[in-house]
Design a protein around this motif. Sequence first.
Motif, PDB file in Angstrom:
ATOM      1  N   UNK A   1       0.873  -1.306   0.027  1.00 49.08           N
ATOM      2  CA  UNK A   1      -0.011   0.066  -0.182  1.00 49.08           C
ATOM      3  C   UNK A   1       0.811   1.423  -0.116  1.00 49.08           C
ATOM      4  N   UNK A   2       0.131   2.329  -0.456  1.00 47.01           N
ATOM      5  CA  UNK A   2       1.065   3.695  -0.477  1.00 47.01           C
ATOM      6  C   UNK A   2       0.020   4.744  -0.559  1.00 47.01           C
ATOM      7  N   UNK A   3       0.579   5.827  -0.017  1.00 43.98           N
ATOM      8  CA  UNK A   3       0.190   7.266  -0.265  1.00 43.98           C
ATOM      9  C   UNK A   3       1.063   8.049  -1.061  1.00 43.98           C
ATOM     10  N   UNK A   4       0.408   9.223  -1.700  1.00 44.99           N
ATOM     11  CA  UNK A   4       1.165   9.982  -2.584  1.00 44.99           C
ATOM     12  C   UNK A   4       0.588  11.157  -2.843  1.00 44.99           C
ATOM     13  N   UNK A   5       1.546  12.249  -3.215  1.00 51.19           N
ATOM     14  CA  UNK A   5       1.354  13.567  -3.298  1.00 51.19           C
ATOM     15  C   UNK A   5       2.240  13.893  -4.584  1.00 51.19           C
ATOM     16  N   UNK A   6       1.107  14.650  -5.456  1.00 54.58           N
ATOM     17  CA  UNK A   6       1.704  15.166  -6.439  1.00 54.58           C
ATOM     18  C   UNK A   6       1.769  14.288  -8.001  1.00 54.58           C
ATOM     19  N   UNK A   7       2.746  14.334  -8.685  1.00 56.47           N
ATOM     20  CA  UNK A   7       3.041  13.565  -9.884  1.00 56.47           C
ATOM     21  C   UNK A   7       3.684  12.424  -9.734  1.00 56.47           C
ATOM     22  N   UNK A   8       3.156  11.133  -9.942  1.00 61.08           N
ATOM     23  CA  UNK A   8       4.220  10.000  -9.814  1.00 61.08           C
ATOM     24  C   UNK A   8       4.310   9.527 -11.384  1.00 61.08           C
ATOM     25  N   UNK A   9       5.480   9.610 -12.306  1.00 68.11           N
ATOM     26  CA  UNK A   9       5.700   9.321 -13.199  1.00 68.11           C
ATOM     27  C   UNK A   9       6.994   8.684 -13.585  1.00 68.11           C
ATOM     28  N   UNK A  10       7.064   7.553 -14.015  1.00 64.17           N
ATOM     29  CA  UNK A  10       8.440   6.737 -14.232  1.00 64.17           C
ATOM     30  C   UNK A  10       9.431   7.451 -15.110  1.00 64.17           C
ATOM     31  N   UNK A  11       9.025   8.308 -15.997  1.00 61.77           N
ATOM     32  CA  UNK A  11      10.109   9.182 -16.684  1.00 61.77           C
ATOM     33  C   UNK A  11      10.619  10.098 -16.168  1.00 61.77           C
ATOM     34  N   UNK A  12      10.296  10.589 -14.959  1.00 58.61           N
ATOM     35  CA  UNK A  12      11.271  11.814 -14.335  1.00 58.61           C
ATOM     36  C   UNK A  12      12.206  10.990 -13.641  1.00 58.61           C
ATOM     37  N   UNK A  13      13.052  11.960 -13.269  1.00 57.27           N
ATOM     38  CA  UNK A  13      14.388  11.475 -12.407  1.00 57.27           C
ATOM     39  C   UNK A  13      13.594  11.167 -10.835  1.00 57.27           C
ATOM     40  N   UNK A  14      14.349  10.280 -10.174  1.00 57.25           N
ATOM     41  CA  UNK A  14      13.616  10.093  -9.150  1.00 57.25           C
ATOM     42  C   UNK A  14      14.808   9.991  -8.151  1.00 57.25           C
ATOM     43  N   UNK A  15      14.558  10.174  -6.750  1.00 57.05           N
ATOM     44  CA  UNK A  15      15.625   9.888  -5.619  1.00 57.05           C
ATOM     45  C   UNK A  15      14.968   8.844  -4.534  1.00 57.05           C
ATOM     46  N   UNK A  16      15.586   7.746  -4.409  1.00 53.73           N
ATOM     47  CA  UNK A  16      14.656   6.440  -3.735  1.00 53.73           C
ATOM     48  C   UNK A  16      15.573   6.576  -2.286  1.00 53.73           C
ATOM     49  N   UNK A  17      14.633   6.424  -1.328  1.00 57.58           N
ATOM     50  CA  UNK A  17      14.891   6.209  -0.060  1.00 57.58           C
ATOM     51  C   UNK A  17      14.310   5.196   0.616  1.00 57.58           C
ATOM     52  N   UNK A  18      15.010   4.062   0.725  1.00 51.72           N
ATOM     53  CA  UNK A  18      14.309   2.815   1.186  1.00 51.72           C
ATOM     54  C   UNK A  18      14.888   2.652   2.729  1.00 51.72           C
ATOM     55  N   UNK A  19      13.840   2.189   3.567  1.00 54.38           N
ATOM     56  CA  UNK A  19      13.926   2.057   5.199  1.00 54.38           C
ATOM     57  C   UNK A  19      14.135   0.424   5.300  1.00 54.38           C
ATOM     58  N   UNK A  20      14.902   0.298   6.505  1.00 58.92           N
ATOM     59  CA  UNK A  20      15.068  -1.131   6.877  1.00 58.92           C
ATOM     60  C   UNK A  20      15.818  -1.980   5.882  1.00 58.92           C
ATOM     61  N   UNK A  21      15.688  -3.328   6.156  1.00 57.15           N
ATOM     62  CA  UNK A  21      16.953  -4.184   5.579  1.00 57.15           C
ATOM     63  C   UNK A  21      16.014  -5.026   4.486  1.00 57.15           C
ATOM     64  N   UNK A  22      14.618  -4.898   4.213  1.00 66.36           N
ATOM     65  CA  UNK A  22      13.867  -5.612   3.239  1.00 66.36           C
ATOM     66  C   UNK A  22      14.092  -4.827   1.893  1.00 66.36           C
ATOM     67  N   UNK A  23      14.714  -5.124   0.859  1.00 69.16           N
ATOM     68  CA  UNK A  23      14.395  -4.279  -0.379  1.00 69.16           C
ATOM     69  C   UNK A  23      12.941  -3.843  -0.725  1.00 69.16           C
ATOM     70  N   UNK A  24      12.604  -2.624  -0.907  1.00 64.73           N
ATOM     71  CA  UNK A  24      11.426  -2.019  -1.470  1.00 64.73           C
ATOM     72  C   UNK A  24      10.355  -2.510  -0.487  1.00 64.73           C
TER      73      UNK A  24
END
Length: 423
Positions: A351-374
Motif C-alpha cells: 500500500x502507498x499514499x502519494x502527493x503530486x505527480x508520479x511518473x516513471x519517466x521523471x528522475x527519482x531519488x529513492x530512500x528505502x528504509x529497513x533491511x528488506x528491499x523495496x
Amino acid sequence: MGLVLAVRGSVARPTVEAMTSLATPTETFDVVLVGAGMASDAAARGIRELDADATIAVVGREDTAPVERPALSKGLWTDPETTLEGVALGTAEATGATLLLGTSVVAVDTAARTVTTDDGRTLGYGRLLLATGGRPVHLPGVEESGRVLYYRSVRDYERLREVAGQGRHVVVVGGGYIGTEVAAALAQNDTRVTLVVSQDVLQGHVFPAALAARVDQRYVDAGVALVRGARLASADAGPDAVRVHLQDGRTIDADALVVGVGIEVETDLAQAAGITVDDGVVVDEQLRTSAADVWAAGDLAQYPDRLLGRRRVEHVDHAQSSGRQAGRNIAGAGEPYTHTPFYYSDLFELGYEAVGRLDASLDTVEDWHGDEPYAQGVVYYLDGGRVAGVLLWDVWDRTDAARDVIAHQTDVSPEALRGRITA
C-alpha cells in the motif's frame, strides 16, 4: 410578474423573470448539485456548515445514493466487516438534501438558472455545482453487458460479485489505478484472474523499475496471469461467458470481463452551457466557473493548485476536499481552495499514499528504509530541479511532510532528500 421567490438561508432563489428560456421549473431549489458522488455529498455538508436552511437537490445518473467509492475496489472485497450499508454516506439523512437518482442533467441554462433532466423535468436553482466526474472510457468493439463491466458504480460491484468467486475466471483489462485494485481484490476472493496490461512491467509507468518489478511479481505470486504488452481489441459476450480478443490475435475465454482504462471527464454539459472548459471545467481559486453562481468540484474541476499549478485530480481526497470547499463557498464563505490532495492504493498487502505527480519517466531519488528491499520507503520525483511528486510506500500519515517537501525543498540532491521524510 415581478415576483421574487423565497430566500432560504444565504442563497437567493432566482426571480421568475429570469426563468424565460426554458419551461417553467417544476421545482426550484436554492442549490442544485449535479452528480451524486462523493464531491456532491461533501458539498451538501459544506453548505450545511454555514446554512442550515437552504434547499438542496442532488441529481445523479446512478440509481444509488452516494457511497465511499474507493470501497468498491478495496474494502468491500478485502474487509469482511465492510458492507454496502456501511459505506453509504447518508447524504439525505445528514443534510436534508433531496436526492433525484437515476436521473441525468442534459442541459444547463445559466441565464434562466435552470437545469433540464433526461426525464423531462426543469429545475430552477439559485446556485449550481457541477460535480459529474466522468464516465469510464469505453473501447470500440467492447459493449457493456452482464458479462462485460466498465467498473465504477455500486451496480458494477454487485454484478461483479455475482459473476466472480467460486473459482470463476475474470479477465481484467488495465494496469492503472482501477485495473490493479480490481485484479488484486478478485484474486483474494476465490477468482482466477487474467490481467491484461499495455506495459511490459505492471505499474512500470508509475514506479521506479525495481519497485515496479516487485509489484509485478506480487501479482504473479498471487496467481494472477499477467498478459503484458497487450491491448484489448473486442469481446463477444454471451449469457454465461465472454470471449476476449486481443489486438495481437490471442483470445481468452472467461466468465466475465472488467475494463478499467480510465475515465472520460464529462465536460459536454458545461461546454454546451458556455462555461469555460479545458481538460475539465476551469475554475478559479474559489472553485467558481466562468458562469455566475456556478461552481465545479471533484474529478471535473481543473483548478489552480497552490503547490503544483493548474491540474485536475481524479481521487477521493480531492473530491471530498474540493466538494466541501465548493459547498462552503456556495453558502457564501468566499474562501480559496488551498488543499493539495493526496491519493492512495492498496494492492494485496502492499500500500502507498502519494502527493503530486508520479511518473516513471521523471528522475527519482529513492530512500528505502529497513533491511528488506523495496518494503518501506519514500520516492521523490523530480521535474525541472524541483520535487513534483512524493510516493510514500508503506509510509503512512506523512502526506503533510510530502506537501512541505514539494512546497519548500530547494536542494533536491539525493543527500538532501534521503532522510527528509521518515516512517
